[in-house]
Design an enzyme around this catalytic site. Structure first.
Site, PDB file in Angstrom:
ATOM      1  N   ASP A   1     -96.494  29.677  15.391  1.00 21.79           N
ATOM      2  CA  ASP A   1     -94.978  29.863  15.380  1.00 21.79           C
ATOM      3  C   ASP A   1     -94.536  31.097  15.512  1.00 21.79           C
ATOM      4  OD1 ASP A   1     -94.883  31.518  12.739  1.00 21.79           O
ATOM      5  OD2 ASP A   1     -96.378  30.089  12.327  1.00 21.79           O
TER       6      ASP A   1
ATOM      7  N   ASP B   1     -92.936  33.178  13.613  1.00 19.98           N
ATOM      8  CA  ASP B   1     -92.636  33.779  12.413  1.00 19.98           C
ATOM      9  C   ASP B   1     -91.125  33.609  12.072  1.00 19.98           C
ATOM     10  OD1 ASP B   1     -93.421  35.243  10.145  1.00 19.98           O
ATOM     11  OD2 ASP B   1     -92.267  37.152  10.806  1.00 19.98           O
TER      12      ASP B   1
END
Length: 273
Positions: free
Chosen positions: A212, A214
């Site tokens: 991802d 974050d």
């Protein structure tokens, strides 16, 4: 020339855990007792890759019910050492702090910034000052990177990760702070795991699985349990491929002097046992 016996411990993070599909001659091995309590699982998966002995230990337990703050890192590393492991290859799910390091990519950990604060068991000794200028082994880093490239995966080398306490994800302010430091990744498990591996003289390296962005990125790519789980399904296949290729390369190296040097550094770091 007879090489030192190579025995690999794999610490499987989220998405890999105790996946044994990469092994042959598989059996379950009861974890030996440790002075530090129970490791993450009472049994480890044992098998071979290209005739190299391999033990797999899931960092978060077989049911994935152990939070990063509650992992018994000392017991895990001690167990692998007792079983004769000379090297530890770890996988770890990470959030990216840079646009160019995208979800689905792999990374090679090189440095960490420690932001953990409540974890016990940070050392095997009363007083030990283990050097950490290169906490992750450079030779194994190169092998992991070479193996990822051989397989055609996008992989970033020499990454720096901020290790946060977890288990919560970062706030936006924290995420932007870590970016301002020039860090590449956010992670929850490398500390104190890498420190303890070095105290035991183990040759240790981490393959980062980028799940991802974050929380600094657009909402659809910001970290969430759903996004992490979805991305890890793809990344776990890549990670297993890289680990197998890496172990085959590691088998060709005589690690004797390397292991002797690691043992000397570890021994000299101890002030009070």
């Amino acid at each position: 020339m007879k090489f030192s016996k190579l025995t690999i411990g794999i610490i499987g993070g989220t998405g890999l855990d105790q996946d044994s599909t990469i092994l042959t001659n598989i059996k379950m091995v009861k974890a030996p007792e440790t002075p530090y309590g129970q490791p993450s699982d009472s049994e480890l998966v044992y098998g071979q890759i290209d005739n190299v002995d391999v033990y797999i230990l899931g960092r978060h337990g077989r049911q994935h019910d152990i939070s990063p703050s509650n992992v018994n890192y000392r017991a895990n590393l001690w167990t692998l050492k007792q079983l004769g492991c000379t090297h530890v290859l770890a996988t770890s799910a990470c959030g990216s702090l840079k646009e160019s390091i995208a979800p689905g990519h792999l990374g090679i950990m090189d440095q960490y910034i420690d932001r953990t604060n409540v974890r016990g068991g940070r050392s095997f000794y009363k007083v030990a000052h283990i050097p950490q200028p290169r906490p992750f082994d450079p030779t194994v880093q190169d092998i992991l990177y070479k193996s990822a490239n051989e397989a055609g995966y996008i992989c970033h080398r020499a990454l720096t990760a901020v290790c946060i306490e977890g288990p919560r994800f970062s706030t936006l302010a924290e995420s932007r702070l870590y970016q301002s430091w020039g860090a590449d990744l956010v992670n929850m498990t490398m500390v104190p795991e890498v420190q303890l591996a070095n105290e035991l003289g183990l040759i240790y390296a981490t393959l980062a699985l980028i799940t991802d962005y974050d929380c600094w990125h657009s909402d659809e790519l910001s970290v969430s349990v759903d996004l992490v789980t979805k991305t890890l399904r793809e990344l776990s296949t890549k990670a297993k491929d890289v680990l197998v290729r890496s172990i085959k390369h590691m088998k060709q190296i005589d690690w004797t002097k390397h292991l002797e040097n690691k043992a000397i550094i570890a021994r000299n770091s101890i002030m009070v046992e």
